[in-house]
Scaffold this motif. Structure first.
Motif, PDB file in Angstrom:
ATOM      1  N   GLU A 151      -1.529   2.030 -18.627  1.00 31.39           N
ATOM      2  CA  GLU A 151      -0.655   2.554 -19.694  1.00 31.39           C
ATOM      3  C   GLU A 151      -0.480   4.067 -19.560  1.00 31.39           C
ATOM      4  O   GLU A 151       0.606   4.601 -19.776  1.00 31.39           O
ATOM      5  N   TYR A 152      -1.588   4.726 -19.191  1.00 34.11           N
ATOM      6  CA  TYR A 152      -1.542   6.178 -18.996  1.00 34.11           C
ATOM      7  C   TYR A 152      -0.510   6.539 -17.917  1.00 34.11           C
ATOM      8  O   TYR A 152       0.375   7.371 -18.128  1.00 34.11           O
ATOM      9  N   PHE A 153      -0.595   5.872 -16.765  1.00 27.38           N
ATOM     10  CA  PHE A 153       0.332   6.220 -15.682  1.00 27.38           C
ATOM     11  C   PHE A 153       1.762   5.774 -15.989  1.00 27.38           C
ATOM     12  O   PHE A 153       2.721   6.419 -15.555  1.00 27.38           O
ATOM     13  N   ILE A 154       1.914   4.707 -16.729  1.00 28.23           N
ATOM     14  CA  ILE A 154       3.277   4.278 -17.104  1.00 28.23           C
ATOM     15  C   ILE A 154       3.920   5.345 -18.000  1.00 28.23           C
ATOM     16  O   ILE A 154       5.085   5.706 -17.829  1.00 28.23           O
ATOM     17  N   LEU A 155       3.146   5.882 -18.931  1.00 23.02           N
ATOM     18  CA  LEU A 155       3.701   6.927 -19.810  1.00 23.02           C
ATOM     19  C   LEU A 155       3.973   8.209 -19.014  1.00 23.02           C
ATOM     20  O   LEU A 155       4.997   8.859 -19.213  1.00 23.02           O
ATOM     21  N   LEU A 156       3.066   8.552 -18.094  1.00 17.29           N
ATOM     22  CA  LEU A 156       3.316   9.742 -17.262  1.00 17.29           C
ATOM     23  C   LEU A 156       4.573   9.537 -16.401  1.00 17.29           C
ATOM     24  O   LEU A 156       5.396  10.449 -16.268  1.00 17.29           O
ATOM     25  N   ALA A 157       4.711   8.341 -15.848  1.00 15.34           N
ATOM     26  CA  ALA A 157       5.890   8.072 -15.007  1.00 15.34           C
ATOM     27  C   ALA A 157       7.162   8.168 -15.861  1.00 15.34           C
ATOM     28  O   ALA A 157       8.173   8.718 -15.407  1.00 15.34           O
ATOM     29  N   SER A 158       7.119   7.680 -17.088  1.00 20.06           N
ATOM     30  CA  SER A 158       8.296   7.776 -17.977  1.00 20.06           C
ATOM     31  C   SER A 158       8.636   9.241 -18.218  1.00 20.06           C
ATOM     32  O   SER A 158       9.802   9.629 -18.217  1.00 20.06           O
ATOM     33  N   TYR A 207       0.900  -1.142   0.000  1.00 11.48           N
ATOM     34  CA  TYR A 207       0.000   0.000   0.000  1.00 11.48           C
ATOM     35  C   TYR A 207       0.939   1.191   0.000  1.00 11.48           C
ATOM     36  O   TYR A 207       1.989   1.149   0.654  1.00 11.48           O
ATOM     37  N   SER A 208       0.610   2.249  -0.728  1.00  6.54           N
ATOM     38  CA  SER A 208       1.484   3.413  -0.641  1.00  6.54           C
ATOM     39  C   SER A 208       0.696   4.696  -0.829  1.00  6.54           C
ATOM     40  O   SER A 208      -0.388   4.693  -1.422  1.00  6.54           O
ATOM     41  N   CYS A 209       1.256   5.774  -0.302  1.00  5.86           N
ATOM     42  CA  CYS A 209       0.532   7.049  -0.299  1.00  5.86           C
ATOM     43  C   CYS A 209       1.524   8.213  -0.311  1.00  5.86           C
ATOM     44  O   CYS A 209       2.636   8.094   0.211  1.00  5.86           O
ATOM     45  N   ASP A 210       1.119   9.305  -0.900  1.00  2.00           N
ATOM     46  CA  ASP A 210       1.889  10.552  -0.804  1.00  2.00           C
ATOM     47  C   ASP A 210       0.956  11.711  -1.142  1.00  2.00           C
ATOM     48  O   ASP A 210      -0.036  11.539  -1.859  1.00  2.00           O
ATOM     49  N   MET A 211       1.284  12.900  -0.640  1.00  2.98           N
ATOM     50  CA  MET A 211       0.440  14.070  -0.930  1.00  2.98           C
ATOM     51  C   MET A 211       0.865  14.774  -2.223  1.00  2.98           C
ATOM     52  O   MET A 211       0.249  15.765  -2.594  1.00  2.98           O
ATOM     53  N   LEU A 212       1.898  14.273  -2.871  1.00  2.00           N
ATOM     54  CA  LEU A 212       2.286  14.837  -4.170  1.00  2.00           C
ATOM     55  C   LEU A 212       1.638  14.016  -5.283  1.00  2.00           C
ATOM     56  O   LEU A 212       1.710  12.780  -5.277  1.00  2.00           O
ATOM     57  N   TYR A 213       1.060  14.718  -6.271  1.00  2.00           N
ATOM     58  CA  TYR A 213       0.390  13.988  -7.348  1.00  2.00           C
ATOM     59  C   TYR A 213       1.393  13.264  -8.248  1.00  2.00           C
ATOM     60  O   TYR A 213       1.136  12.159  -8.717  1.00  2.00           O
ATOM     61  N   PHE A 214       2.556  13.842  -8.455  1.00  2.00           N
ATOM     62  CA  PHE A 214       3.499  13.166  -9.349  1.00  2.00           C
ATOM     63  C   PHE A 214       4.016  11.871  -8.712  1.00  2.00           C
ATOM     64  O   PHE A 214       4.297  10.892  -9.396  1.00  2.00           O
ATOM     65  N   SER A 215       4.091  11.872  -7.359  1.00  2.00           N
ATOM     66  CA  SER A 215       4.469  10.632  -6.673  1.00  2.00           C
ATOM     67  C   SER A 215       3.372   9.578  -6.896  1.00  2.00           C
ATOM     68  O   SER A 215       3.655   8.402  -7.104  1.00  2.00           O
ATOM     69  N   TYR A 216       2.121  10.043  -6.855  1.00  2.00           N
ATOM     70  CA  TYR A 216       0.986   9.121  -7.095  1.00  2.00           C
ATOM     71  C   TYR A 216       1.104   8.490  -8.505  1.00  2.00           C
ATOM     72  O   TYR A 216       0.874   7.297  -8.675  1.00  2.00           O
ATOM     73  N   CYS A 217       1.498   9.308  -9.488  1.00  2.00           N
ATOM     74  CA  CYS A 217       1.663   8.765 -10.853  1.00  2.00           C
ATOM     75  C   CYS A 217       2.750   7.681 -10.854  1.00  2.00           C
ATOM     76  O   CYS A 217       2.590   6.620 -11.482  1.00  2.00           O
ATOM     77  N   LEU A 218       3.841   7.951 -10.139  1.00  2.00           N
ATOM     78  CA  LEU A 218       4.916   6.945 -10.066  1.00  2.00           C
ATOM     79  C   LEU A 218       4.407   5.687  -9.354  1.00  2.00           C
ATOM     80  O   LEU A 218       4.689   4.557  -9.765  1.00  2.00           O
ATOM     81  N   GLN A 219       3.632   5.906  -8.292  1.00  2.00           N
ATOM     82  CA  GLN A 219       3.096   4.749  -7.548  1.00  2.00           C
ATOM     83  C   GLN A 219       2.190   3.890  -8.439  1.00  2.00           C
ATOM     84  O   GLN A 219       2.251   2.665  -8.405  1.00  2.00           O
ATOM     85  N   ILE A 261       4.456  15.830 -25.755  1.00  2.00           N
ATOM     86  CA  ILE A 261       4.311  14.472 -25.203  1.00  2.00           C
ATOM     87  C   ILE A 261       3.157  14.426 -24.197  1.00  2.00           C
ATOM     88  O   ILE A 261       2.296  13.533 -24.250  1.00  2.00           O
ATOM     89  N   ARG A 262       3.134  15.431 -23.301  1.00  2.00           N
ATOM     90  CA  ARG A 262       2.097  15.425 -22.254  1.00  2.00           C
ATOM     91  C   ARG A 262       0.703  15.542 -22.879  1.00  2.00           C
ATOM     92  O   ARG A 262      -0.252  14.893 -22.446  1.00  2.00           O
ATOM     93  N   THR A 263       0.600  16.387 -23.915  1.00  2.00           N
ATOM     94  CA  THR A 263      -0.698  16.584 -24.563  1.00  2.00           C
ATOM     95  C   THR A 263      -1.138  15.294 -25.268  1.00  2.00           C
ATOM     96  O   THR A 263      -2.309  14.892 -25.195  1.00  2.00           O
ATOM     97  N   GLN A 264      -0.194  14.639 -25.916  1.00  2.00           N
ATOM     98  CA  GLN A 264      -0.524  13.401 -26.640  1.00  2.00           C
ATOM     99  C   GLN A 264      -0.988  12.297 -25.676  1.00  2.00           C
ATOM    100  O   GLN A 264      -1.966  11.592 -25.939  1.00  2.00           O
ATOM    101  N   ILE A 265      -0.292  12.181 -24.556  1.00  2.00           N
ATOM    102  CA  ILE A 265      -0.665  11.133 -23.573  1.00  2.00           C
ATOM    103  C   ILE A 265      -2.103  11.374 -23.102  1.00  2.00           C
ATOM    104  O   ILE A 265      -2.910  10.433 -23.012  1.00  2.00           O
TER     105      ILE A 265
END
Ligand SMILES: C[S@@+](CC[C@H](N)C(=O)[O-])C[C@H]1O[C@@H](n2cnc3c(N)ncnc32)[C@H](O)[C@@H]1O
Length: 363
Positions: free
Chosen positions: A165-172, A54-66, A148-152
């Motif tokens: 797939e969406y979060f994998i591309l955002l994490a990349s 289980y994992s959590c963070d208050m940063l949204y970009f961390s959530y994308c990585l999670q 890239i961000r717009t295309q994703i």
């Protein structure tokens, strides 16, 4: 990823401690809650060893990585997208097998640059009307990030890619951006001269995904509230509660504002030389000497867990003695001290190593 407090090299040492003290017998079916997940390196480490994370963070970009590294368990096939996009067969993003993932990254790397929010606000030409134009990214890399961000996003809206797939591309994208940003570690300020790395042509990084046969859960928000929510609704008792809160007054949200904006891509109102987005909702009580101990106490005393594992820096705003005093009455307590490299020191004479304390509390 370069991230303040990244415990990539500490995770194996914590694991060794847990083994030494016979706390890890059989990881199978043991739950591990990484409550301050950040870069996700600790969650990833324990996921690889068979834990349910289980994992959590208050940063949204961390959530994308999670979502990409922790919740997702498989290599993306991009099945639907392949019906709509013609991929080149000579993709050279990956030196190894040309998987669909490589081909998608290659496609994104070759998009037409676009003058979007990142270019307009964080590249010198786009922000040239400011008193001090911002130099976070070269003009070209900022335009690539926008494209890239717009295309994703477009692919997700059209349902050409699924949620994983969406979060994998955002994490990349998030991982890659960090390699080309013209900053000295964090995003609170940009460098006034171009760093070599910022002038290189941005290429999306192929991230290493972790496969597993367990179901994992990720959350975006305040970790104690998240924990309480889980314990109220599911009466969940965690085998291991891992706490790695901030240890000084440096708040994470303003220091990583640009990764947050790229992850959300929500055209926020921004201000100041650094172009900061509003972050008052992301203030951590752990960054304040007056509230940090009380927050820790609320988790340690009221949460339901078998073991609480706490990482805390020897130079933290809570004194070691106060933590000892808080945890001792709650169960059997072990505390070990591990020498650990400093994140970054501009003071050449400062010691390169600090100590990381690790407390293990058996309830
Ligand atoms: C020391 S870092 C964690 C580093 C992480 N263990 C790693 O290896 O990358 C602390 C993290 O806690 C998060 N944070 C701070 N206060 C929080 C809170 N109250 N709830 C959730 N996350 C919080 C920050 O956003 C930051 O990512």
């Amino acid at each position: 990823m370069r991230f303040i407090g990244n415990k990539e090299s500490l995770a194996p040492k914590i694991y060794k401690l847990l083994t030494k003290h016979k706390i890890i017998a059989n990881a199978n079916n043991q739950s591990f809650f990484d409550m301050f997940a950040g870069s996700t390196s600790v969650g990833r480490f324990f996921k690889k060893r068979g834990f349910q994370i289980y994992s959590c963070d208050m940063l949204y970009f961390s959530y994308c990585l999670q979502k990409a590294y922790i919740e997702n368990n498989s290599i993306p096939a991009f099945q639907t997208l392949r019906n709509y996009i013609k991929f080149k067969d000579n993709a050279n993003t990956c030196l190894f097998e040309k998987t669909s993932f490589c081909k998608v990254l290659e496609f994104l790397n070759n998009l037409e640059p676009m003058q979007g929010f990142i270019y307009q606000n964080y590249a010198p030409s786009g922000s040239k009307d400011l008193h001090i134009p911002r130099m976070y990214f070269s003009d070209k890399n900022a335009q690539k990030i926008d494209a890239i961000r717009t295309q994703i996003q477009l692919w997700r809206e059209k349902q050409y890619i699924n949620e994983s797939e969406y979060f994998i591309l955002l994490a990349s994208l998030i991982e890659s951006v960090s390699l080309y940003a013209n900053v000295a570690g964090v995003y609170a300020a940009f460098c006034k001269k171009w760093d070599k790395r910022a002038l290189k042509d941005l290429q999306l990084k192929h991230i290493e995904l972790v496969q597993s046969d367990k179901v994992h859960f990720c959350f975006y928000g305040e970790s104690r509230e998240c924990l309480e929510g889980l314990q109220d609704s599911q009466s969940k008792i965690f085998d291991m509660l891992y706490l790695d809160p901030p240890y000084n007054s440096r708040q994470y949200a303003p220091n990583y504002h640009l990764l947050e904006t790229i992850a959300k891509y929500d055209n926020p109102a921004i201000k100041g030389i650094a172009g900061l987005r509003e972050w008052s909702e992301q203030k951590s009580k752990f960054c304040n000497a007056k509230t940090a101990l009380a927050e820790l106490e609320k988790i340690a005393r009221y949460a339901k867990y078998k073991y609480l594992i706490l990482s805390y820096n020897s130079e933290g705003i809570i004194q070691k003695e106060s933590i000892d005093e808080l945890l001792k009455p709650l169960g059997t307590l072990i505390c070990e001290q591990i020498p650990y490299p400093r994140f970054k020191s501009n003071n050449k004479r400062a010691e390169k190593f600090v100590s990381e304390y690790v407390w293990i509390l058996k309830r």
